[in-house]
Design an enzyme around this catalytic site. Structure first.
Site, PDB file in Angstrom:
ATOM      1  N   GLU A 114      35.951  42.798  34.342  1.00 45.22           N
ATOM      2  CA  GLU A 114      37.297  43.125  35.391  1.00 45.22           C
ATOM      3  C   GLU A 114      36.975  44.910  35.122  1.00 45.22           C
ATOM      4  O   GLU A 114      37.603  44.896  34.681  1.00 45.22           O
ATOM      5  CB  GLU A 114      38.544  42.073  35.215  1.00 45.22           C
ATOM      6  CG  GLU A 114      37.806  40.973  35.639  1.00 45.22           C
ATOM      7  CD  GLU A 114      38.115  40.298  36.616  1.00 45.22           C
ATOM      8  OE1 GLU A 114      37.604  41.185  37.014  1.00 45.22           O
ATOM      9  OE2 GLU A 114      37.539  38.934  36.076  1.00 45.22           O
ATOM     10  N   ASP A 139      33.424  47.418  38.482  1.00 45.01           N
ATOM     11  CA  ASP A 139      32.785  47.189  39.753  1.00 45.01           C
ATOM     12  C   ASP A 139      32.649  48.577  40.338  1.00 45.01           C
ATOM     13  O   ASP A 139      31.663  49.118  40.498  1.00 45.01           O
ATOM     14  CB  ASP A 139      33.167  46.623  40.750  1.00 45.01           C
ATOM     15  CG  ASP A 139      35.072  46.060  41.300  1.00 45.01           C
ATOM     16  OD1 ASP A 139      35.699  47.042  40.452  1.00 45.01           O
ATOM     17  OD2 ASP A 139      35.182  46.080  41.706  1.00 45.01           O
ATOM     18  N   ALA A 189      44.069  31.273  43.809  1.00 47.52           N
ATOM     19  CA  ALA A 189      43.909  31.365  43.201  1.00 47.52           C
ATOM     20  C   ALA A 189      42.296  32.324  42.373  1.00 47.52           C
ATOM     21  O   ALA A 189      42.389  32.234  41.322  1.00 47.52           O
ATOM     22  CB  ALA A 189      43.326  29.736  42.244  1.00 47.52           C
ATOM     23  N   SER A 233      38.102  33.408  45.415  1.00 51.86           N
ATOM     24  CA  SER A 233      36.905  34.032  46.940  1.00 51.86           C
ATOM     25  C   SER A 233      37.038  33.279  48.417  1.00 51.86           C
ATOM     26  O   SER A 233      35.730  32.657  48.072  1.00 51.86           O
ATOM     27  CB  SER A 233      36.071  35.187  46.296  1.00 51.86           C
ATOM     28  OG  SER A 233      36.420  35.833  45.906  1.00 51.86           O
ATOM     29  N   SER A 234      37.881  32.575  48.338  1.00 52.46           N
ATOM     30  CA  SER A 234      37.868  31.306  49.538  1.00 52.46           C
ATOM     31  C   SER A 234      37.455  32.469  50.883  1.00 52.46           C
ATOM     32  O   SER A 234      35.894  31.879  51.384  1.00 52.46           O
ATOM     33  CB  SER A 234      39.219  30.631  50.089  1.00 52.46           C
ATOM     34  OG  SER A 234      40.070  31.628  49.922  1.00 52.46           O
ATOM     35  N   ASP A 239      32.044  38.903  45.338  1.00 49.26           N
ATOM     36  CA  ASP A 239      32.758  37.865  45.369  1.00 49.26           C
ATOM     37  C   ASP A 239      31.454  38.127  46.648  1.00 49.26           C
ATOM     38  O   ASP A 239      31.336  36.207  46.590  1.00 49.26           O
ATOM     39  CB  ASP A 239      33.785  38.472  46.597  1.00 49.26           C
ATOM     40  CG  ASP A 239      35.197  38.351  45.284  1.00 49.26           C
ATOM     41  OD1 ASP A 239      35.087  38.192  44.491  1.00 49.26           O
ATOM     42  OD2 ASP A 239      36.260  38.836  46.037  1.00 49.26           O
ATOM     43  N   TYR A 295      46.386  48.965  41.218  1.00 49.01           N
ATOM     44  CA  TYR A 295      45.187  48.589  41.677  1.00 49.01           C
ATOM     45  C   TYR A 295      44.730  50.221  41.899  1.00 49.01           C
ATOM     46  O   TYR A 295      43.695  51.210  41.170  1.00 49.01           O
ATOM     47  CB  TYR A 295      44.952  48.006  42.379  1.00 49.01           C
ATOM     48  CG  TYR A 295      43.198  48.113  42.853  1.00 49.01           C
ATOM     49  CD1 TYR A 295      42.190  47.597  42.022  1.00 49.01           C
ATOM     50  CD2 TYR A 295      42.923  48.714  44.103  1.00 49.01           C
ATOM     51  CE1 TYR A 295      41.140  47.190  42.371  1.00 49.01           C
ATOM     52  CE2 TYR A 295      41.439  49.392  44.007  1.00 49.01           C
ATOM     53  CZ  TYR A 295      40.104  47.928  43.787  1.00 49.01           C
ATOM     54  OH  TYR A 295      39.145  48.079  43.505  1.00 49.01           O
TER      55      TYR A 295
END
Length: 381
Positions: free
Chosen positions: A31, A34, A119, A122-123, A168, A218
């Site tokens: 995590e 990237d 959640a 990655s929908s 993703d 972030y």
């Protein structure tokens, strides 16, 4: 779900189309690596998006979302962008294909999904990959799989205002049942690793919270990583990203950077190594080491990168107390899920304890999702 889609498609368009699917994803470890040029370690899961699609011979797309019970119709030119946010994902995929010289036309479609929203699975990438794969097939465009993933990523950037990385969409397109994928975020080279944890379950516990400081925090952490890499680069010009640095190099500049920047860089350097350690462990079928590295990641994300939260730390502590093999926060942090590698004989007691203790502490129950590592984008029929 497929039966519901087919029934609705026939009701709306009085015909039958082809059916395509793409999965959501988990990331076992890796995590915040990237954007530091490191590695991620995702896998496609057995939850995703399914769409029925049929070319209609016009320049219009007619689309229906089963889950939202919403219909949209739009053209394929830039000025035809639909208002509904869900429809912009489909529109964006069409536009990104056209920008790359792909000849597309109108189509009718109905889709639905079972990726839990919010959640961290990655929908949106599952939706983009479904349509990128389907249109490539239906129009015989000959686009390779990496470009299909980039089409999904560009859709997020240009039509959905999300500056995401490639992980993703990569996982959704390249997924392979029984395997995780190590993706080098700098070179985009990838390799499959066996993930067949016999006697274990892979379980997500959703904290059902998302704390608001996520986007600004972030950006701040990304800046810290860049500061540390820049300081190291003065002594070691070959260091482009923290991926190229060692703890020895970081310690050389400890007095030249803030304590906060040092902590963030320490987490990233150690996390990149943990991904490689997990790869080695999986090749030996050593799931105990995999679990240990997951706990180390959670500690790093909580204490060094400081992107966990009280709820996620609580779920991680329960996992330790119940003898769960591995547990950590999954995703960017500040809420969302923990991902847990649980021996089957400890599963029932862990879930019962997690639900009751979490409810007692926070006044609500977490949500539970069991996931199985599955195949990527494909045609079903």
């Amino acid at each position: 779900m497929q039966e519901t889609i087919r029934k609705k498609f026939n009701e709306l368009f009085q015909s039958e189309g082809s059916v395509y699917a793409s999965p959501g994803r988990i990331n076992l470890i890796g995590e915040h690596t990237d954007y530091n040029g490191g590695f991620v370690f995702p896998g496609a899961i057995d939850k995703g998006m399914i769409a029925e699609i049929k070319l209609n011979g016009t320049d219009k797309v007619r689309a229906y979302s089963v889950d939202l019970e919403d219909y949209a119709e739009f053209g394929l030119n830039e000025e035809d962008a639909p208002e509904a946010s869900w429809a912009r994902y489909i529109f964006g995929v069409c536009r990104e294909i056209i920008k790359r010289g792909g000849k597309t036309g109108g189509f009718d479609t109905v889709f639905a999904g079972d990726v839990p929203l919010g959640a961290g699975m990655s929908s949106s990438a599952a939706l983009e990959s479904t349509y990128a794969y389907a249109l490539n097939d239906l129009f015989s465009l000959g686009i390779d799989k990496f470009e299909l993933a980039k089409i999904g990523q560009s859709t997020e950037h240009n039509y959905c205002e999300v500056k995401c990385g490639i992980m993703d969409q990569f996982a959704s397109v390249f997924g392979k049942a029984g395997s995780l994928m190590r993706l080098d975020c700098r070179s985009l080279e990838y390799e499959y690793y066996p993930f067949k944890p016999v006697g274990y379950k892979l379980v997500l516990l959703d904290s059902v919270v998302k704390h608001e400081l996520a986007s600004s925090a972030y950006n701040k952490r990304r800046e810290s990583c860049e500061n540390a890499a820049a300081a190291i680069r003065k002594n070691h010009p070959e260091v482009e990203f923290l991926r190229d640095a060692t703890m020895e190099m970081l310690n050389e500049v400890k007095d030249d950077i803030s304590e906060e920047d040092y902590m963030r860089a320490e987490y990233v350097i150690e996390e990149i190594q943990r991904v490689l350690d997990v790869c080695d462990a999986l090749q030996k079928g050593d799931y105990e080491t995999v679990g240990q590295k997951m706990y180390e990641t959670h500690h790093g994300m909580s204490k060094l990168y400081e992107v966990s939260c009280e709820e996620l730390d609580f779920l991680n502590d329960i996992a330790k107390k119940c003898g769960v093999t591995g547990s950590r926060v999954m995703g960017g942090g500040f809420g969302g899920c923990t991902i847990n590698l649980v021996k089957e004989d400890k599963y029932d007691a862990f879930v019962a304890e997690a639900f009751s203790a979490y409810k007692e502490k926070f006044g609500r129950e977490p949500k539970l999702y069991e996931v199985v590592i599955s195949d990527g984008a494909r045609k079903l029929c």
